[in-house]
Write an enzyme that holds these catalytic residues in place. Structure first.
Site, PDB file in Angstrom:
ATOM      1  CG  ASN A  62      -1.759   1.224   1.352  1.00  0.00           C
ATOM      2  OD1 ASN A  62      -1.772   2.055   0.446  1.00  0.00           O
ATOM      3  ND2 ASN A  62      -2.465   1.355   2.471  1.00  0.00           N
ATOM      4  CB  SER A  77       5.222  -1.711  11.953  1.00  0.00           C
ATOM      5  OG  SER A  77       4.793  -0.378  12.218  1.00  0.00           O
ATOM      6  CE  LYS A  90      -0.257   3.147   4.790  1.00  0.00           C
ATOM      7  NZ  LYS A  90      -0.197   3.256   6.243  1.00  0.00           N
ATOM      8  N   GLY A  95       2.481   2.372  10.882  1.00  0.00           N
ATOM      9  CA  GLY A  95       3.421   3.482  10.774  1.00  0.00           C
ATOM     10  C   GLY A  95       4.093   3.844  12.085  1.00  0.00           C
ATOM     11  CD  GLU A 114      -3.053   5.438   6.732  1.00  0.00           C
ATOM     12  OE1 GLU A 114      -3.034   5.502   5.494  1.00  0.00           O
ATOM     13  OE2 GLU A 114      -2.146   4.889   7.404  1.00  0.00           O
ATOM     14  CD  GLU A 125      -3.424  -2.420   7.171  1.00  0.00           C
ATOM     15  OE1 GLU A 125      -2.331  -2.683   6.667  1.00  0.00           O
ATOM     16  OE2 GLU A 125      -4.027  -1.347   6.970  1.00  0.00           O
ATOM     17  CG  HIS A 146      -5.915   1.908   5.191  1.00  0.00           C
ATOM     18  ND1 HIS A 146      -5.489   2.820   6.132  1.00  0.00           N
ATOM     19  CD2 HIS A 146      -4.892   1.032   5.022  1.00  0.00           C
ATOM     20  CE1 HIS A 146      -4.251   2.499   6.498  1.00  0.00           C
ATOM     21  NE2 HIS A 146      -3.873   1.426   5.844  1.00  0.00           N
TER      22      HIS A 146
HETATM   23  P1  13P Z   1       2.987   0.476   7.656  1.00  0.00           P
HETATM   24  O1  13P Z   1       3.520  -0.816   7.084  1.00  0.00           O
HETATM   25  O2  13P Z   1       3.702   1.687   7.180  1.00  0.00           O
HETATM   26  O3  13P Z   1       2.852   0.388   9.160  1.00  0.00           O
HETATM   27  O4  13P Z   1       1.494   0.639   7.087  1.00  0.00           O
HETATM   28  C1  13P Z   1       0.636  -0.433   7.171  1.00  0.00           C
HETATM   29  C2  13P Z   1      -0.582  -0.109   6.408  1.00  0.00           C
HETATM   30  O5  13P Z   1      -1.358   0.747   6.780  1.00  0.00           O
HETATM   31  C3  13P Z   1      -0.807  -0.824   5.148  1.00  0.00           C
HETATM   32  O6  13P Z   1      -2.079  -0.600   4.656  1.00  0.00           O
END
Ligand code: 13P
Length: 257
Positions: A11, A219, A13, A179, A103, A173, A101
């Protein structure tokens, strides 16, 4: 031994302009070894404006890396400024689409009901949804995280038949691991992924649930992927930060072989 084929999905982002995305896709393509395709599915999910160009790189090279979107709107077309339809993704060869997601839920008001409508629209358009679920730190500390995630899974798949659900993917997740560099331990991730599969079994029967892929995200990196991917109910990863470098992303792909 699991009979499910693992899926490693990146992803990206909101990272990479088209020219940057093409460079990263080309690096991934160059490092990808053709015989991996039998053993692992690989997908990258760039920003929507990069999708066509990234897909072009993999098509040209005949590299078996799929592309996925990070969001979609459930209406087929019309006056929905700023949105992108399933048909638009389909025509440029998207095989997957992330929905729900954390976010998007936290920053853009995505709801369980919206996720359900998107899941239905994607399935109807033959794009595999990657349905994201996961609890905040507050919910985890309070102890009710399994119930919280079960509710998200049931809501996402409401009104969807077993025959339609089989190709869908669920990604666990935990928000506290995204992150933050604070990965769930393999045992913590397995506990929730197993609960997700049990919920899928209640909805669709054990056989369909046994065939569906449940990913872990949060992560995940070169150092921890192998132990996470070794857990019985973790069928792959949804990788954020570590998917932005070809080397680390491909190392995670190799950990899934
Ligand atoms: P990270 O791997 O940066 O923690 O992000 C995970 C994520 O949100 C994947 O969709």
């Amino acid at each position: 031994m699991t009979k499910r084929k693992p899926l490693i999905a990146g992803n990206w982002k909101m990272n990479n302009t088209v020219s940057e995305a093409v460079v990263l896709a080309q690096e991934i393509s160059n490092g990808y070894e053709k015989d991996w395709a039998e053993l692992v599915d690989v997908c990258v999910c760039p920003p929507s404006v990069d999708l066509k160009a990234v897909r072009g790189v993999f098509l040209f090279d005949r590299t078996k890396v799929a592309v996925g979107a990070q969001n979609v709107y459930y209406e087929p077309k019309g006056a929905f400024t700023g949105e992108i339809s399933v048909d638009m993704l389909s025509e440029i060869g998207c095989e997957y689409c992330i929905i729900g997601h954390s976010e998007r839920r936290e920053l853009f008001g995505e709801t369980n009901e919206g996720v359900n409508l998107k899941a239905k629209a994607l399935i109807a358009g033959r794009i595999k949804p990657i349905v994201c679920v996961g609890e905040s730190l507050a919910v985890r500390d309070e102890g009710a995280y399994l119930d919280y995630v079960r509710v998200q899974v049931r809501a996402a798949f409401a009104g969807i038949e077993a025959s339609e659900a089989a190709e869908a993917v669920v990604a666990y997740e935990p928000i506290w691991a995204i992150g933050t560099g604070r990965t769930a331990t393999p045992e913590q991730a397995e506990e929730v992924c197993a609960a997700i599969r049990a919920t899928l079994a209640e909805l669709f029967g054990a056989e369909v649930a046994e065939g569906m892929r449940v990913l872990y995200g949060g992560s995940m990196n070169e150092g921890n992927a192998e132990l996470l991917l070794a857990m019985p109910d973790i069928d792959g990863g949804l990788i954020g930060g570590a998917s932005l470098k070809a080397g680390s992303f491909l190392t995670i792909v190799k950990a899934a072989l």
